[in-house]
Motif scaffolding. Structure first.
Motif, PDB file in Angstrom:
ATOM      1  N   GLU A   1       0.820  -1.219   0.000  1.00 11.69           N
ATOM      2  CA  GLU A   1       0.000   0.000   0.000  1.00 11.69           C
ATOM      3  C   GLU A   1       0.847   1.259   0.000  1.00 11.69           C
ATOM      4  OE1 GLU A   1      -3.214  -0.072   2.870  1.00 11.69           O
ATOM      5  OE2 GLU A   1      -3.149  -2.249   2.964  1.00 11.69           O
ATOM      6  N   TRP A   2       2.061   1.169  -0.555  1.00  9.51           N
ATOM      7  CA  TRP A   2       2.974   2.290  -0.585  1.00  9.51           C
ATOM      8  C   TRP A   2       3.043   2.901  -1.986  1.00  9.51           C
ATOM      9  CZ3 TRP A   2       6.680  -1.920   1.312  1.00  9.51           C
ATOM     10  CH2 TRP A   2       6.396  -2.244   2.636  1.00  9.51           C
ATOM     11  N   LYS A   3       3.607   4.083  -2.056  1.00  8.28           N
ATOM     12  CA  LYS A   3       3.868   4.734  -3.333  1.00  8.28           C
ATOM     13  C   LYS A   3       5.294   4.394  -3.744  1.00  8.28           C
ATOM     14  CE  LYS A   3       3.739   9.273  -5.591  1.00  8.28           C
ATOM     15  NZ  LYS A   3       3.484  10.729  -5.381  1.00  8.28           N
ATOM     16  N   ASP A   4       5.416   3.549  -4.747  1.00  6.46           N
ATOM     17  CA  ASP A   4       6.727   3.065  -5.191  1.00  6.46           C
ATOM     18  C   ASP A   4       7.398   4.125  -6.060  1.00  6.46           C
ATOM     19  OD1 ASP A   4       8.932   1.752  -6.142  1.00  6.46           O
ATOM     20  OD2 ASP A   4       7.861  -0.020  -6.853  1.00  6.46           O
TER      21      ASP A   4
ATOM     22  N   VAL B   1      10.680   6.592 -11.605  1.00  3.92           N
ATOM     23  CA  VAL B   1      11.958   6.683 -12.311  1.00  3.92           C
ATOM     24  C   VAL B   1      11.921   5.845 -13.585  1.00  3.92           C
ATOM     25  CG1 VAL B   1      14.439   6.228 -12.177  1.00  3.92           C
ATOM     26  CG2 VAL B   1      13.216   7.099 -10.173  1.00  3.92           C
ATOM     27  N   THR B   2      11.563   4.578 -13.440  1.00  6.28           N
ATOM     28  CA  THR B   2      11.581   3.674 -14.595  1.00  6.28           C
ATOM     29  C   THR B   2      10.498   4.000 -15.611  1.00  6.28           C
ATOM     30  OG1 THR B   2      10.194   2.069 -13.396  1.00  6.28           O
ATOM     31  CG2 THR B   2      12.591   1.816 -13.224  1.00  6.28           C
ATOM     32  N   GLY B   3       9.451   4.704 -15.182  1.00  3.14           N
ATOM     33  CA  GLY B   3       8.369   5.046 -16.089  1.00  3.14           C
ATOM     34  C   GLY B   3       8.619   6.283 -16.931  1.00  3.14           C
TER      35      GLY B   3
ATOM     36  N   ARG C   1      14.301  11.728 -16.207  1.00  2.00           N
ATOM     37  CA  ARG C   1      14.486  10.566 -15.336  1.00  2.00           C
ATOM     38  C   ARG C   1      15.554  10.828 -14.288  1.00  2.00           C
ATOM     39  NH1 ARG C   1      14.836   7.130 -19.042  1.00  2.00           N
ATOM     40  NH2 ARG C   1      17.105   6.923 -19.191  1.00  2.00           N
ATOM     41  N   ALA C   2      16.646  11.470 -14.687  1.00  2.00           N
ATOM     42  CA  ALA C   2      17.719  11.800 -13.742  1.00  2.00           C
ATOM     43  C   ALA C   2      17.229  12.775 -12.678  1.00  2.00           C
ATOM     44  CB  ALA C   2      18.908  12.381 -14.485  1.00  2.00           C
ATOM     45  N   LYS C   3      16.397  13.716 -13.081  1.00  2.00           N
ATOM     46  CA  LYS C   3      15.858  14.696 -12.140  1.00  2.00           C
ATOM     47  C   LYS C   3      14.940  14.024 -11.117  1.00  2.00           C
ATOM     48  CE  LYS C   3      13.709  19.280 -12.060  1.00  2.00           C
ATOM     49  NZ  LYS C   3      13.148  20.371 -12.910  1.00  2.00           N
TER      50      LYS C   3
ATOM     51  N   ARG D   1      15.092  10.868 -10.246  1.00  2.00           N
ATOM     52  CA  ARG D   1      15.934  10.007  -9.405  1.00  2.00           C
ATOM     53  C   ARG D   1      16.558  10.807  -8.261  1.00  2.00           C
ATOM     54  NH1 ARG D   1      17.988   5.047  -9.903  1.00  2.00           N
ATOM     55  NH2 ARG D   1      17.393   4.855 -12.085  1.00  2.00           N
ATOM     56  N   ARG D   2      16.973  12.043  -8.548  1.00  2.06           N
ATOM     57  CA  ARG D   2      17.560  12.872  -7.491  1.00  2.06           C
ATOM     58  C   ARG D   2      16.527  13.160  -6.392  1.00  2.06           C
ATOM     59  NH1 ARG D   2      20.124  15.414 -11.895  1.00  2.06           N
ATOM     60  NH2 ARG D   2      18.612  17.117 -11.915  1.00  2.06           N
ATOM     61  N   LYS D   3      15.278  13.319  -6.805  1.00  2.00           N
ATOM     62  CA  LYS D   3      14.227  13.616  -5.830  1.00  2.00           C
ATOM     63  C   LYS D   3      13.894  12.408  -4.951  1.00  2.00           C
ATOM     64  CE  LYS D   3      11.911  17.316  -8.409  1.00  2.00           C
ATOM     65  NZ  LYS D   3      10.648  17.747  -9.067  1.00  2.00           N
ATOM     66  N   THR D   4      14.187  11.199  -5.445  1.00  2.00           N
ATOM     67  CA  THR D   4      13.817  10.009  -4.673  1.00  2.00           C
ATOM     68  C   THR D   4      14.588   9.888  -3.360  1.00  2.00           C
ATOM     69  OG1 THR D   4      15.405   8.572  -5.837  1.00  2.00           O
ATOM     70  CG2 THR D   4      13.172   8.736  -6.755  1.00  2.00           C
ATOM     71  N   VAL D   5      15.732  10.557  -3.255  1.00  2.00           N
ATOM     72  CA  VAL D   5      16.493  10.462  -2.003  1.00  2.00           C
ATOM     73  C   VAL D   5      15.792  11.207  -0.866  1.00  2.00           C
ATOM     74  CG1 VAL D   5      18.675  10.165  -3.209  1.00  2.00           C
ATOM     75  CG2 VAL D   5      17.977  12.455  -2.483  1.00  2.00           C
ATOM     76  N   THR D   6      14.745  11.955  -1.191  1.00  2.00           N
ATOM     77  CA  THR D   6      13.969  12.650  -0.155  1.00  2.00           C
ATOM     78  C   THR D   6      12.643  11.944   0.114  1.00  2.00           C
ATOM     79  OG1 THR D   6      12.868  14.144  -1.731  1.00  2.00           O
ATOM     80  CG2 THR D   6      14.989  14.855  -0.819  1.00  2.00           C
ATOM     81  N   SER D   7      12.531  10.685  -0.299  1.00  2.00           N
ATOM     82  CA  SER D   7      11.307   9.918  -0.067  1.00  2.00           C
ATOM     83  C   SER D   7      10.985   9.833   1.422  1.00  2.00           C
ATOM     84  CB  SER D   7      11.462   8.503  -0.628  1.00  2.00           C
ATOM     85  OG  SER D   7      11.656   8.526  -2.024  1.00  2.00           O
TER      86      SER D   7
END
Length: 223
Positions: free
Chosen positions: A92-95, A100-102, A109-111, A113-119
């Motif tokens: 039930e999470w937001k993957d 990124v892969t979509g 995509r690189a931009k 990916r950088r944002k994912t470190v603040t998940s």
């Protein structure tokens, strides 16, 4: 180990001349208990678990439904079944990895990916754990360890007790002499390119209470 993979250490070690006896052994109970105390003094919560099944169950318990979840590439997370869970979509999470892969545009995509470190929650393996309490992670680009110092709202680190070594110097030596050769071989097989020790993070102290949790598993897992 719940899900040993083709690239688990047990399957790669026959191709390499590495000192498994030195760098990947389960320490004594006294050493593990002492290490946990040292880690907790540095502001990191430690949850000790008997096996990968219990570790996966604890992850499900810790992450609330609807949370943003991202993880770095990790043999340990594969071996406990976490990656299979994420790939199945039966959660039930937001993957965040799907974002990124979509994305087909490389710059966008690189931009992302950088944002994912603040998940809300970022999960990662650990390359070495010093009995003095420091946790060490390295990778080639920094995508796996970028969330460690500050970015992630909550950082869940997952590691087997086989990662424990006496000192920080030993932790760095473990990465050079044991972790890297295994990861390099995996990278050559999976991606067709060598790996490198590009970015390292030493988590020596965490000042934000409750942000970092180490799930320490009584099994030999990962590199």
């Amino acid at each position: 180990m719940v899900y040993p993979s083709k690239y688990s250490a047990i399957n790669l070690l026959p191709e390499l001349d590495l000192d498994k006896e030195k760098w990947s052994q389960i320490p004594s109970e006294e050493s593990i208990a002492s290490t946990i105390k040292a880690i907790e003094k540095r502001g990191v919560r430690v949850v000790r678990l008997p096996d990968g099944n219990q570790a996966l169950a604890k992850i499900k318990e810790l992450i609330p439904p609807g949370s943003e979840v991202m993880n770095g590439s990790s043999t340990t997370l594969i071996e406990i079944g976490f990656q299979e869970l994420m790939d199945s979509g039966e959660h039930e999470w937001k993957d965040m990895k799907l974002m990124v892969t979509g994305e087909n545009d490389a710059q966008k995509r690189a931009k992302i990916r950088r944002k994912t470190v603040t998940s809300d929650y970022f999960l990662s393996g650990v390359n070495a754990i010093a009995m003095t309490g420091e946790l060490v992670g390295c990778d080639a680009t920094g995508s796996r360890v970028g969330a460690w110092p500050y970015g992630a709202g909550n950082l869940l680190l997952v590691a087997g007790t086989n990662k424990i070594v006496p000192s920080l110097d030993d932790a760095l030596r473990r990465i050079r002499e044991y972790t890297f050769p295994l990861e390099d071989l995996r990278s050559r097989n999976v991606y067709g390119v060598p790996s490198k020790i590009g970015k390292c993070v030493i988590l020596a102290n965490e000042s934000q209470p409750g942000r970092v949790t180490l799930l320490l598993i009584d099994e030999s897992l990962g590199y």
